[in-house]
Enzyme design. Sequence first.
Site, PDB file in Angstrom:
ATOM      1  CG  HIS A  76      -1.825  -1.141   1.374  1.00  0.00           C
ATOM      2  ND1 HIS A  76      -1.741  -2.056   2.393  1.00  0.00           N
ATOM      3  CD2 HIS A  76      -2.862  -1.545   0.601  1.00  0.00           C
ATOM      4  CE1 HIS A  76      -2.687  -2.967   2.255  1.00  0.00           C
ATOM      5  NE2 HIS A  76      -3.386  -2.692   1.175  1.00  0.00           N
ATOM      6  CD  GLN A  96     -13.687  -5.506  -2.720  1.00  0.00           C
ATOM      7  OE1 GLN A  96     -14.014  -4.345  -2.975  1.00  0.00           O
ATOM      8  NE2 GLN A  96     -12.423  -5.889  -2.757  1.00  0.00           N
ATOM      9  CB  SER A 143      -4.252  -7.340   4.233  1.00  0.00           C
ATOM     10  OG  SER A 143      -3.961  -6.086   3.672  1.00  0.00           O
TER      11      SER A 143
HETATM   12  P1  AMP Z   1      -6.149  -4.081  -0.758  1.00  0.00           P
HETATM   13  O1  AMP Z   1      -6.065  -3.350   0.538  1.00  0.00           O
HETATM   14  O2  AMP Z   1      -5.611  -5.477  -0.700  1.00  0.00           O
HETATM   15  O3  AMP Z   1      -7.500  -3.979  -1.408  1.00  0.00           O
HETATM   16  O4  AMP Z   1      -5.153  -3.332  -1.735  1.00  0.00           O
HETATM   17  C1  AMP Z   1      -5.246  -1.955  -1.983  1.00  0.00           C
HETATM   18  C2  AMP Z   1      -4.331  -1.583  -3.116  1.00  0.00           C
HETATM   19  O5  AMP Z   1      -2.995  -1.947  -2.778  1.00  0.00           O
HETATM   20  C3  AMP Z   1      -4.657  -2.321  -4.420  1.00  0.00           C
HETATM   21  O6  AMP Z   1      -4.457  -1.441  -5.513  1.00  0.00           O
HETATM   22  C4  AMP Z   1      -3.657  -3.436  -4.430  1.00  0.00           C
HETATM   23  O7  AMP Z   1      -3.345  -3.897  -5.725  1.00  0.00           O
HETATM   24  C5  AMP Z   1      -2.462  -2.756  -3.793  1.00  0.00           C
HETATM   25  N1  AMP Z   1      -1.551  -3.762  -3.233  1.00  0.00           N
HETATM   26  C6  AMP Z   1      -1.854  -4.759  -2.374  1.00  0.00           C
HETATM   27  N2  AMP Z   1      -0.765  -5.522  -2.142  1.00  0.00           N
HETATM   28  C7  AMP Z   1       0.230  -5.011  -2.895  1.00  0.00           C
HETATM   29  C8  AMP Z   1       1.613  -5.356  -3.095  1.00  0.00           C
HETATM   30  N3  AMP Z   1       2.164  -6.389  -2.488  1.00  0.00           N
HETATM   31  N4  AMP Z   1       2.323  -4.599  -3.946  1.00  0.00           N
HETATM   32  C9  AMP Z   1       1.773  -3.532  -4.584  1.00  0.00           C
HETATM   33  N5  AMP Z   1       0.497  -3.152  -4.430  1.00  0.00           N
HETATM   34  C10 AMP Z   1      -0.269  -3.878  -3.605  1.00  0.00           C
END
Ligand code: AMP
Length: 287
Positions: free
Chosen positions: A35, A59, A184
């Site tokens: 993030h 979702q 996460s």
């Molecule tokens: P999430 O909280 O999992 O919905 O992720 C929020 C944003 O962070 C989304 O755009 C994900 O693709 C990005 N994200 C999650 N994990 C990673 C990672 N390891 N590397 C880069 N971006 C990430």
Amino acid sequence: MKIIRTINEMTNKIKELSHETIGFVATMGFLHEGHLSLVRKAKEENDLVVMSIFVNPLQFGPNEDFEEYPRNEEQDTDIAEKAGIDVLFMPTVKEMYPEELAIKMTIEKGTDVLCGRSRPGHFDGVGTVLTKLFHIIEPNYAYFGLKDAQQFAIVHNLVRQLNFPLQVVGLPTIREADGLAKSSRNVNLSDRERAEAKQLYKSLQYAQKLLVDGIKNPDIIKAEVQKMLQKETNGIIDYIEILSFPNLGQISTIKEQIIIAVAVQFEQARLIDNILLQADGTKIDRL
Ligand code: AMP
């Protein structure tokens, strides 16, 4: 850092704060380096950076991990503040969905493969919440991780085809030292599963090597990845796919930009990972 919990307050805040451009990072919280890499880029490219933290029930399927999804508001607030977020939007489910939705997004293309196939309705939920968030926050740039490459491709279509006045930026996957993509959900892995989880990326690197070595037949590469994952992990393979990217179309031979993607279901966490490659096997990091 301003913490905002209502839509009304959020839209007012955007009007009130002077800015050239707004960079937006949408998350479900339990923040990690993945993030923060998006935040860093957003800060570099914008003078106002807004992050949302919202675990979006729309979702998650009925048998998915909405309840078990890790949450820690206090820790996230601290991390967001230190990262230099200007406005942190943390609405409740009731604030975002005060009444039964009479209108939802339906994503028509790109959902019959990868996570879309395993998680029916997932991307409709993503499209719906992002439509709301884009309207509430009115960003100029929205930053997404290519770890969720299908999400990136779908959001890109959503923004382009429905004329949202913003640009979507895709940034590389941030990994642990052993290659496991930061997520996460990684905290829900047992110790043994955590040790096995690095095999997802190892199998993708192996696939890349096969392509670089000249194997252009996706079926041969998928079979090799499957063998490796079956041997090295106890997780259940959800999918191994090689598709054109960003169209997410089936291919019989590799001669264009592709995604190689895997999903493995462990006991308490479903992990996904992918690499984006040129036809010659060169890695693509930013879109
Ligand atoms: P999430 O909280 O999992 O919905 O992720 C929020 C944003 O962070 C989304 O755009 C994900 O693709 C990005 N994200 C999650 N994990 C990673 C990672 N390891 N590397 C880069 N971006 C990430």
